[in-house]
Design a protein around this motif. Structure first.
Motif, PDB file in Angstrom:
ATOM      1  N   GLY A 155       0.644  -0.999  -0.015  1.00  0.00           N
ATOM      2  CA  GLY A 155      -0.205   0.190   0.373  1.00  0.00           C
ATOM      3  C   GLY A 155       0.648   1.648  -0.851  1.00  0.00           C
ATOM      4  O   GLY A 155       2.157   1.455   0.611  1.00  0.00           O
ATOM      5  N   LEU A 156       0.652   2.667  -0.202  1.00  0.00           N
ATOM      6  CA  LEU A 156       0.742   3.694   0.280  1.00  0.00           C
ATOM      7  C   LEU A 156       1.595   3.974   1.274  1.00  0.00           C
ATOM      8  O   LEU A 156       0.863   3.049   2.373  1.00  0.00           O
ATOM      9  N   PRO A 157       2.338   4.310   1.707  1.00  0.00           N
ATOM     10  CA  PRO A 157       3.866   4.712   3.229  1.00  0.00           C
ATOM     11  C   PRO A 157       3.366   5.409   3.709  1.00  0.00           C
ATOM     12  O   PRO A 157       3.748   5.718   4.974  1.00  0.00           O
ATOM     13  N   PHE A 158       2.122   5.908   3.531  1.00  0.00           N
ATOM     14  CA  PHE A 158       1.048   6.519   5.041  1.00  0.00           C
ATOM     15  C   PHE A 158      -0.736   6.221   4.828  1.00  0.00           C
ATOM     16  O   PHE A 158      -1.070   5.633   3.490  1.00  0.00           O
ATOM     17  N   SER A 159      -1.014   6.567   6.215  1.00  0.00           N
ATOM     18  CA  SER A 159      -2.471   6.424   5.516  1.00  0.00           C
ATOM     19  C   SER A 159      -3.496   7.864   5.238  1.00  0.00           C
ATOM     20  O   SER A 159      -2.620   8.695   5.237  1.00  0.00           O
ATOM     21  N   VAL A 160      -4.745   7.393   5.035  1.00  0.00           N
ATOM     22  CA  VAL A 160      -4.904   8.314   4.441  1.00  0.00           C
ATOM     23  C   VAL A 160      -6.798   8.848   5.287  1.00  0.00           C
ATOM     24  O   VAL A 160      -7.341   7.623   4.586  1.00  0.00           O
ATOM     25  N   THR A 161      -6.814  10.055   5.215  1.00  0.00           N
ATOM     26  CA  THR A 161      -8.289  10.281   5.659  1.00  0.00           C
ATOM     27  C   THR A 161      -8.779  11.052   5.305  1.00  0.00           C
ATOM     28  O   THR A 161      -8.595  12.457   4.400  1.00  0.00           O
ATOM     29  N   VAL A 162     -10.360  10.492   4.377  1.00  0.00           N
ATOM     30  CA  VAL A 162     -10.783  11.595   3.242  1.00  0.00           C
ATOM     31  C   VAL A 162     -11.818  12.402   4.182  1.00  0.00           C
ATOM     32  O   VAL A 162     -12.354  11.789   5.053  1.00  0.00           O
ATOM     33  N   VAL A 163     -11.341  13.423   3.972  1.00  0.00           N
ATOM     34  CA  VAL A 163     -11.755  14.859   4.689  1.00  0.00           C
ATOM     35  C   VAL A 163     -13.271  15.281   3.714  1.00  0.00           C
ATOM     36  O   VAL A 163     -14.616  14.945   4.860  1.00  0.00           O
TER      37      VAL A 163
ATOM     38  N   ALA B  72       4.469  -2.180  -6.531  1.00  0.00           N
ATOM     39  CA  ALA B  72       5.551  -1.197  -7.292  1.00  0.00           C
ATOM     40  C   ALA B  72       4.933  -0.318  -8.329  1.00  0.00           C
ATOM     41  O   ALA B  72       5.134  -0.192  -9.109  1.00  0.00           O
ATOM     42  N   GLN B  73       3.887  -0.054  -7.608  1.00  0.00           N
ATOM     43  CA  GLN B  73       3.130   0.403  -8.669  1.00  0.00           C
ATOM     44  C   GLN B  73       2.959   2.164  -8.041  1.00  0.00           C
ATOM     45  O   GLN B  73       3.172   2.602  -6.691  1.00  0.00           O
ATOM     46  N   THR B  74       3.093   3.503  -8.743  1.00  0.00           N
ATOM     47  CA  THR B  74       3.533   4.454  -8.971  1.00  0.00           C
ATOM     48  C   THR B  74       2.815   5.071  -9.309  1.00  0.00           C
ATOM     49  O   THR B  74       1.921   4.986 -10.024  1.00  0.00           O
ATOM     50  N   TYR B  75       2.192   6.016  -8.122  1.00  0.00           N
ATOM     51  CA  TYR B  75       0.922   6.803  -8.359  1.00  0.00           C
ATOM     52  C   TYR B  75       1.698   8.942  -8.434  1.00  0.00           C
ATOM     53  O   TYR B  75       2.332   8.723  -7.375  1.00  0.00           O
ATOM     54  N   GLN B  76       1.023   9.427  -8.546  1.00  0.00           N
ATOM     55  CA  GLN B  76       0.724  10.758  -9.039  1.00  0.00           C
ATOM     56  C   GLN B  76      -0.067  11.198  -8.461  1.00  0.00           C
ATOM     57  O   GLN B  76      -1.506  11.943  -8.617  1.00  0.00           O
ATOM     58  N   LEU B  77       0.574  12.334  -6.731  1.00  0.00           N
ATOM     59  CA  LEU B  77      -0.406  12.609  -5.255  1.00  0.00           C
ATOM     60  C   LEU B  77      -0.099  13.997  -5.791  1.00  0.00           C
ATOM     61  O   LEU B  77       1.042  14.582  -6.274  1.00  0.00           O
ATOM     62  N   THR B  78      -1.481  14.706  -6.419  1.00  0.00           N
ATOM     63  CA  THR B  78      -1.107  16.445  -6.551  1.00  0.00           C
ATOM     64  C   THR B  78      -1.705  16.702  -4.504  1.00  0.00           C
ATOM     65  O   THR B  78      -3.085  16.442  -3.895  1.00  0.00           O
ATOM     66  N   ILE B  79      -1.109  17.604  -3.777  1.00  0.00           N
ATOM     67  CA  ILE B  79      -0.707  17.668  -2.464  1.00  0.00           C
ATOM     68  C   ILE B  79      -0.691  18.965  -2.874  1.00  0.00           C
ATOM     69  O   ILE B  79       0.724  20.251  -3.341  1.00  0.00           O
TER      70      ILE B  79
END
Length: 193
Positions: free
Chosen positions: A31-39, A89-96
């Motif tokens: 998974g991604l190296p962090f957890s995500v909380t949808v606001v 090993a999947q790469t995602y482009q995240l907009t921070i």
């Protein structure tokens, strides 16, 4: 009734294979190296996961602009929000988004087995799945009634039961032993039916 051992062996092999695969997948999660909380529908917040380093350019509390993400990245964020797994090993482009500044950062999935906070829950689930597999095999080979023998000794006919009753004269709770066959007598004398 004659037992069909070929069918029992095939079902047993199926149970063991499913149990082994489930236990193997427990320790090979990505998974991604962090957890995500949808606001809300447009924003998600990044929270660190113990033992996993955040990617370069991401700090705890950063907000992900969900509307600016492409479809695979948006799906990955939803899967992470539901605590699912992603491909290795999947790469995602995240907009921070930090204030008014937006940055696109590539994030690659990592093995969660290296995380200290997840390791304990993996072993708890491992023990749970092994026990459930053993119980399934026990019920399959011994039968439901024989596998559950001695789990409720008070419910079997002819055994003594310890029943709490309220003494009508003193109002105290007394303990008396009855046989299962005496339950009708118990109902007439103590319940009044």
């Amino acid at each position: 009734m004659q037992r069909r051992y070929t069918l029992l062996i095939l079902i047993s092999v199926f149970i063991v294979v499913c149990d082994a695969a489930t236990c193997w997948f427990l320790f090979h999660e990505y998974g991604l190296p962090f957890s995500v909380t949808v606001v809300d529908a447009r924003t998600a917040v990044i929270r660190p996961t113990g033992g996993l380093a955040l990617p370069v350019g991401i700090v705890p509390g950063d907000r992900i602009d969900l509307a600016a993400l492409d479809r695979p990245a948006r799906i990955a964020i939803s899967i992470m929000n539901l605590e699912g797994q992603l491909p290795r090993a999947q790469t995602y482009q995240l907009t921070i988004q930090r204030g008014v500044q937006r940055t696109v950062i590539p994030v690659t999935t990592v093995d969660w087995g290296t995380s200290r906070s997840i390791r304990f829950s993996q072993w708890v689930y491992f023990v749970f799945y092994v026990l459930m597999g053993c119980l399934a095999l026990l019920a399959l080979w011994r039968g439901r009634d024989r596998a559950s023998r001695n789990t409720k000794p008070d419910e079997r006919p002819g055994r003594l039961k310890l029943i709490s009753t309220v003494d009508r004269k003193t109002g105290l709770i007394t303990k008396r032993r009855f046989r299962s066959s005496d339950f009708g007598t118990y109902r007439r004398h103590y319940i009044g039916t």
